[in-house]
Design an enzyme around this catalytic site. Structure first.
Site, PDB file in Angstrom:
ATOM      1  N   GLY A  21      14.843  19.479 -15.653  1.00  0.00           N
ATOM      2  CA  GLY A  21      14.707  18.388 -14.705  1.00  0.00           C
ATOM      3  C   GLY A  21      14.766  18.876 -13.263  1.00  0.00           C
ATOM      4  N   ARG A  25      16.815  24.662 -10.787  1.00  0.00           N
ATOM      5  CA  ARG A  25      17.076  25.381 -12.042  1.00  0.00           C
ATOM      6  C   ARG A  25      15.822  26.148 -12.464  1.00  0.00           C
ATOM      7  NH1 ARG A  25      18.414  21.892 -16.892  1.00  0.00           N
ATOM      8  NH2 ARG A  25      19.350  20.571 -15.305  1.00  0.00           N
ATOM      9  N   ARG A  44       6.388  18.300  -3.125  1.00  0.00           N
ATOM     10  CA  ARG A  44       7.603  17.480  -3.305  1.00  0.00           C
ATOM     11  C   ARG A  44       8.827  18.317  -3.699  1.00  0.00           C
ATOM     12  NH1 ARG A  44       6.938  11.545  -4.476  1.00  0.00           N
ATOM     13  NH2 ARG A  44       4.840  11.071  -3.791  1.00  0.00           N
ATOM     14  N   ARG A  88      10.933  21.019 -22.951  1.00  0.00           N
ATOM     15  CA  ARG A  88      11.937  20.561 -21.988  1.00  0.00           C
ATOM     16  C   ARG A  88      13.254  21.275 -22.269  1.00  0.00           C
ATOM     17  NH1 ARG A  88      15.348  17.516 -19.208  1.00  0.00           N
ATOM     18  NH2 ARG A  88      16.870  16.264 -20.345  1.00  0.00           N
ATOM     19  N   SER A  91      19.877  19.026 -19.704  1.00  0.00           N
ATOM     20  CA  SER A  91      21.278  18.713 -19.967  1.00  0.00           C
ATOM     21  C   SER A  91      21.345  17.313 -20.578  1.00  0.00           C
ATOM     22  CB  SER A  91      22.107  18.793 -18.682  1.00  0.00           C
ATOM     23  OG  SER A  91      21.687  17.812 -17.765  1.00  0.00           O
ATOM     24  N   ASP A 205      28.275  16.800 -20.851  1.00  0.00           N
ATOM     25  CA  ASP A 205      29.437  15.912 -20.789  1.00  0.00           C
ATOM     26  C   ASP A 205      29.525  15.096 -22.078  1.00  0.00           C
ATOM     27  OD1 ASP A 205      27.000  14.769 -19.198  1.00  0.00           O
ATOM     28  OD2 ASP A 205      28.044  13.025 -19.997  1.00  0.00           O
ATOM     29  N   ARG A 218      28.648  25.552 -17.453  1.00  0.00           N
ATOM     30  CA  ARG A 218      27.261  25.107 -17.627  1.00  0.00           C
ATOM     31  C   ARG A 218      26.309  26.287 -17.507  1.00  0.00           C
ATOM     32  NH1 ARG A 218      28.739  20.406 -14.795  1.00  0.00           N
ATOM     33  NH2 ARG A 218      27.885  21.158 -12.843  1.00  0.00           N
TER      34      ARG A 218
HETATM   35  O1  LIG Z   1      19.437  18.289 -16.582  1.00  0.00           O
HETATM   36  P1  LIG Z   1      18.139  17.526 -16.733  1.00  0.00           P
HETATM   37  O2  LIG Z   1      17.095  18.349 -17.377  1.00  0.00           O
HETATM   38  O3  LIG Z   1      17.652  16.927 -15.422  1.00  0.00           O
HETATM   39  O4  LIG Z   1      18.435  16.310 -17.750  1.00  0.00           O
HETATM   40  C1  LIG Z   1      19.395  15.271 -17.585  1.00  0.00           C
HETATM   41  O5  LIG Z   1      20.000  15.231 -16.295  1.00  0.00           O
HETATM   42  C2  LIG Z   1      19.417  14.174 -15.483  1.00  0.00           C
HETATM   43  C3  LIG Z   1      20.503  13.164 -15.179  1.00  0.00           C
HETATM   44  O6  LIG Z   1      21.566  13.747 -14.526  1.00  0.00           O
HETATM   45  C4  LIG Z   1      18.300  13.571 -16.322  1.00  0.00           C
HETATM   46  O7  LIG Z   1      17.073  14.182 -15.973  1.00  0.00           O
HETATM   47  C5  LIG Z   1      18.749  13.897 -17.733  1.00  0.00           C
HETATM   48  O8  LIG Z   1      17.743  13.890 -18.719  1.00  0.00           O
HETATM   49  O1  LIG Z   2      21.052  11.741 -19.052  1.00  0.00           O
HETATM   50  C1  LIG Z   2      22.167  12.259 -19.133  1.00  0.00           C
HETATM   51  C2  LIG Z   2      22.394  13.618 -18.857  1.00  0.00           C
HETATM   52  C3  LIG Z   2      23.650  14.129 -18.960  1.00  0.00           C
HETATM   53  N1  LIG Z   2      24.663  13.306 -19.314  1.00  0.00           N
HETATM   54  C4  LIG Z   2      24.448  12.002 -19.576  1.00  0.00           C
HETATM   55  O2  LIG Z   2      25.382  11.278 -19.872  1.00  0.00           O
HETATM   56  N2  LIG Z   2      23.214  11.510 -19.485  1.00  0.00           N
END
Ligand SMILES: O=P(O)(O)O[C@H]1O[C@H](CO)[C@@H](O)[C@H]1O
Ligand SMILES: O=c1cc[nH]c(=O)[nH]1
Length: 237
Positions: A21, A25, A44, A88, A91, A205, A218
């Site tokens: 995302g 990263r 962007r 993909r 997290s 989390d 992480r």
């Molecule tokens: O760590 P990424 O890949 O962004 O994924 C998770 O983190 C973001 C939310 O904090 C959302 O994009 C969710 O899918």
């Molecule tokens: O989308 C997400 C990503 C990390 N943790 C969450 O609880 N939701």
């Protein structure tokens, strides 16, 4: 030719793209895991890079947060840049008792609260599943790297801060391994273009236990997930 969201020319992007995302990263991965790296877009600040991993050409690009965002980037990659596989690397939160922070999850399929697939599929339920080749390659690469993974479905939500937290109990009842925000939108786009998609997640989390990883933790787990994703990507390519 460049798109409204990507400065790359055709040929700048590898047939396999790993997508976190967070564009920073993506930069970190390109700098630490790839060789011969070139940056193909900064539009962007959604950075994209192409390099080689174990001699094979691979691209890494951020996709932003949420299903509308990944849909724009993934659709353009498949449609305009000849991309054949997107994995993909994200997290996610956990709801199950036996899923813990730092666990790595190989996603087989995704349910969602989003209307995007219903719009795409004329109000019917779309079976948003990862390409089998990616699931198999991710599991195999995990074994080879001695990384324990859990394999199963995730829930892709439009909300990070949901107004319906009681729904997490339902996700627990139905054995969802992870909660994230993009996989359910990615898989049908791959189907639309006769291409492949996959998803591997690190639990950052535990939503119900309110446990979180430190930035350092992480990073360590992220490194494990990256090695698994890269080794899997070159198996499928
Ligand atoms: O760590 P990424 O890949 O962004 O994924 C998770 O983190 C973001 C939310 O904090 C959302 O994009 C969710 O899918
Ligand atoms: O989308 C997400 C990503 C990390 N943790 C969450 O609880 N939701």
């Amino acid at each position: 030719m460049a798109t409204p969201h990507n400065a790359a020319e055709f040929g700048d992007i590898a047939e396999t793209v790993l997508m976190p995302g967070d564009p920073l990263r993506a930069k970190h991965i390109a700098e630490n895991f790839l060789e011969n790296v070139t940056q193909f877009t900064t539009v962007r600040n959604m950075f994209g890079f192409t390099g080689t991993y174990k001699g094979k050409r691979i691209s890494i690009m951020g996709h932003g947060m949420g299903m509308p965002s990944i849909s724009i980037y993934a659709e353009e990659l498949y449609k305009f840049y000849g991309v054949k596989n997107i994995i993909r690397i994200g997290s996610a939160g956990a709801v199950l008792d036996d899923v813990h922070v730092r666990d790595v999850i190989v996603v087989t399929g995704a349910s969602t609260d989003s209307k995007m697939n219903r719009q795409r599929f004329k109000d019917n339920d779309y079976s948003a599943v990862a390409s089998y080749e990616n699931v198999a390659a991710l599991v195999e690469a995990a074994k080879e790297n001695n990384v324990e993974v859990k394999v199963g479905k995730c829930f892709s939500s439009d909300y990070f801060y949901t107004p319906n937290p009681e729904f997490f109990q339902t996700l627990k009842t139905y054995n969802f391994l992870a909660v994230e925000m993009e996989a359910a939108a990615l898989f049908p786009i791959a189907d639309l273009y006769g291409a492949k998609a996959g998803c591997v997640l690190t639990i950052s989390d535990h939503i119900l236990r309110e446990e979180y990883t430190t930035a350092e933790e992480r990073q360590t787990t992220f490194t494990q997930m990256m090695t698994v994703a890269l080794d899997a990507a070159i198996k499928v390519a």
